[in-house]
Design an enzyme around this catalytic site. Sequence first.
Site, PDB file in Angstrom:
ATOM      1  N   LYS A 136       4.773   0.758   9.153  1.00 27.20           N
ATOM      2  CA  LYS A 136       4.801   2.063   8.501  1.00 27.20           C
ATOM      3  C   LYS A 136       4.169   3.137   9.371  1.00 27.20           C
ATOM      4  O   LYS A 136       4.601   4.283   9.372  1.00 27.20           O
ATOM      5  CB  LYS A 136       4.064   1.980   7.162  1.00 27.20           C
ATOM      6  N   GLU A 160       0.875  -1.167   0.000  1.00 27.17           N
ATOM      7  CA  GLU A 160       0.000   0.000   0.000  1.00 27.17           C
ATOM      8  C   GLU A 160       0.914   1.218   0.000  1.00 27.17           C
ATOM      9  O   GLU A 160       1.807   1.315   0.847  1.00 27.17           O
ATOM     10  CB  GLU A 160      -0.883  -0.004   1.256  1.00 27.17           C
ATOM     11  N   ARG A 196       5.609 -12.782   9.729  1.00 28.71           N
ATOM     12  CA  ARG A 196       6.180 -11.464   9.520  1.00 28.71           C
ATOM     13  C   ARG A 196       7.594 -11.415  10.079  1.00 28.71           C
ATOM     14  O   ARG A 196       7.884 -12.107  11.038  1.00 28.71           O
ATOM     15  CB  ARG A 196       5.375 -10.574  10.426  1.00 28.71           C
TER      16      ARG A 196
HETATM   17  P1  ATP Z   1       2.883  -2.081   7.739  1.00 24.48           P
HETATM   18  O1  ATP Z   1       2.165  -2.572   8.941  1.00 24.48           O
HETATM   19  O2  ATP Z   1       4.320  -1.820   7.962  1.00 24.48           O
HETATM   20  O3  ATP Z   1       2.172  -0.936   7.070  1.00 24.48           O
HETATM   21  P2  ATP Z   1       1.669  -3.725   5.827  1.00 24.48           P
HETATM   22  O4  ATP Z   1       1.596  -5.198   5.836  1.00 24.48           O
HETATM   23  O5  ATP Z   1       0.438  -2.958   6.115  1.00 24.48           O
HETATM   24  O6  ATP Z   1       2.858  -3.300   6.747  1.00 24.48           O
HETATM   25  P3  ATP Z   1       1.736  -3.474   3.022  1.00 24.48           P
HETATM   26  O7  ATP Z   1       2.202  -2.349   2.193  1.00 24.48           O
HETATM   27  O8  ATP Z   1       0.309  -3.793   3.025  1.00 24.48           O
HETATM   28  O9  ATP Z   1       2.241  -3.195   4.475  1.00 24.48           O
HETATM   29  O10 ATP Z   1       2.595  -4.773   2.726  1.00 24.48           O
HETATM   30  C1  ATP Z   1       2.969  -5.228   1.464  1.00 24.48           C
HETATM   31  C2  ATP Z   1       3.443  -6.642   1.604  1.00 24.48           C
HETATM   32  O11 ATP Z   1       4.550  -6.736   2.477  1.00 24.48           O
HETATM   33  C3  ATP Z   1       2.349  -7.517   2.178  1.00 24.48           C
HETATM   34  O12 ATP Z   1       2.248  -8.686   1.393  1.00 24.48           O
HETATM   35  C4  ATP Z   1       2.816  -7.824   3.573  1.00 24.48           C
HETATM   36  O13 ATP Z   1       2.391  -9.089   3.964  1.00 24.48           O
HETATM   37  C5  ATP Z   1       4.334  -7.729   3.453  1.00 24.48           C
HETATM   38  N1  ATP Z   1       4.933  -7.328   4.732  1.00 24.48           N
HETATM   39  C6  ATP Z   1       4.703  -6.187   5.411  1.00 24.48           C
HETATM   40  N2  ATP Z   1       5.387  -6.164   6.576  1.00 24.48           N
HETATM   41  C7  ATP Z   1       6.079  -7.330   6.634  1.00 24.48           C
HETATM   42  C8  ATP Z   1       6.979  -7.921   7.584  1.00 24.48           C
HETATM   43  N3  ATP Z   1       7.298  -7.293   8.719  1.00 24.48           N
HETATM   44  N4  ATP Z   1       7.495  -9.128   7.295  1.00 24.48           N
HETATM   45  C9  ATP Z   1       7.188  -9.750   6.158  1.00 24.48           C
HETATM   46  N5  ATP Z   1       6.357  -9.270   5.228  1.00 24.48           N
HETATM   47  C10 ATP Z   1       5.799  -8.061   5.443  1.00 24.48           C
HETATM   48 MG    MG Z   2      -1.085  -2.046   5.472  1.00 16.68          MG
END
Ligand code: ATP
Ligand code: MG
Length: 554
Positions: free
Chosen positions: A269, A34, A259
């Site tokens: 983020k 995102e 994760r």
């Molecule tokens: P954040 O909580 O940091 O915003 P998010 O999962 O909401 O993380 P996205 O932009 O939706 O962020 O994530 C894109 C991809 O990265 C998704 O497929 C998510 O599963 C993966 N991802 C995000 N954070 C991690 C992590 N700490 N370890 C492994 N994969 C991750």
């Molecule tokens: Mg997210």
Amino acid sequence: MEHKSASSNFIRTIVQEDLQSGKVKQIVTRFPPEPNGYLHIGHAKAICLNFELADEFNGKTNLRFDDTNPLKEDKEYVDAIKEDVKWLGFEWDGLYFASDYFEEMYNRAVLLIKKGKAYVCDLSAEEIRATRGTLTEPGQESPYRNRSVEENLDLFERMRRGEFKDGEKVLRAKIDMASPNINLRDPVLYRISHTPHHHTGTKWCIYPMYDFAHPLEDAIEGVTHSLCTLEFEDHRPLYDWVVRECEMEHQPQQYEFARLNMTNTVMSKRYLKQLVDEKVVDGWDDPRMPTISGLRRRGYTPESIRTFAREIGVSRSNSVVDARMLEHFLREDLKLKAPRTMAVLRPLKVVIVNYPEGQTEMLDAEINPENPEMGIRQIPFSREIYIEQDDFMENPPSKYFRLFPGNEVRLKHAYFIKCVDVIKDEDGRVVELHCTYDPETKSGSGFTGRKVKGTIHWVEARSAVPAEFRLYDSLFLDEQDAADQSLLDRLNPNSLEIVHGFVEPNMRQAKPQDKFQFFRHGYFNVDPKYTTDDHLVFNRIVPLKSSFDIKKQS
Ligand code: ATP
Ligand code: MG
């Protein structure tokens, strides 16, 4: 681009089986960020997993922006994410935006309404939450649940046309308010938001929710293995419901993995953005940040991050990885690549009183003793040099083998020197040392007359280049992400120390992002943000040694 093959993991095994059984002809994966912030090292794990799997099995990987929430998203993030993925060394097959599918998603929602599988609901977000039930109690059905198909079609179209205010109505799936899986209790599929979108402008004022949009995006792109983190395990039944009920031709399959969490940092983020917004750090690319752009500016290499991602593995159990593991792979990567050079971080002037005034000689030094092919550099030596302040002690404890009055040490690549006098200012601070040198002891001359216990580094004073050194410690004091404490209370007040000293004259050629090993100090990167033509700034990537033992980690 060549990548070492991914180490074995349960997802790789599934892919292999699907290919062997013919269930899947070619795998298609995607990385779906995102665009609401910069990527962090956790994302790097997901990026490496998706791209390396596809690489290994001749598949395809899309970069898809999951841009369904205009409030938090921005073009700046889109550009930064593209740059980071490329920098890590990956090339996407398709570049897509979820918002490009808004029309198709809308049509699928209309299909659901026509099938009696979705309805427009007037409850507020709070009311929906309050009637959702709990793990032990079923939810209550909305009073709007049994609206006719015609009424729903009419209201949904008017939602799209902008006739209602934010929050006034939503579209909900009609599944089962008593389902043991709360995600299936009539989840919201669309909400109203009169917010301009960075990609579609004001074309839309209704936006699909993640749980509705994501499976459709995967299905539209022909994604075979949709990899996400474990929190989404309970969403999988809804994911499958959406694909099935929307009658998507292609059926993607979701798989969840743990994760990445790391010690002494935050990995979300939302929190990283807070640090940026409150100016606790110097932007998203602050070298202390666990963002890809921060790691890049700190001096981490794409290779070290990819190796790290591969070595931590992919599993279904959550754990916290020691941040020193990433440092380990950086040292491994730079050991053979980074030129060695000497830098004095906290200078103390030394005058070599028996060295001829006005004379300068050039000394040979290996650029990298672990990689002789890198050749030889020449460093000037003369009567005045700088050494490190803490390489001298006036009253040393026993076992101190560096410089003190009357003691002799080796200057790396040069001569033995002996301290004969200590010059102090009015306040009694040591400001200069006088030493003698012994011309017989020149490095490489084969001198065996006597031995000294200490070897220290130095820089010739007249030709030395002034430089700023930025020394980092972790942003957070506590190892674990302690959710009960405010983010700012956990900060390490000493995460950045700035000192000023000197580097060898050949460092005048150093360019932003060049990496070096400073003798005894560690690996450093030329900072791309603050370095100018006449001001060199170095970020310490990692010190040379660590107490961390990689072998104990598996
Ligand atoms: P954040 O909580 O940091 O915003 P998010 O999962 O909401 O993380 P996205 O932009 O939706 O962020 O994530 C894109 C991809 O990265 C998704 O497929 C998510 O599963 C993966 N991802 C995000 N954070 C991690 C992590 N700490 N370890 C492994 N994969 C991750
Ligand atoms: Mg997210």
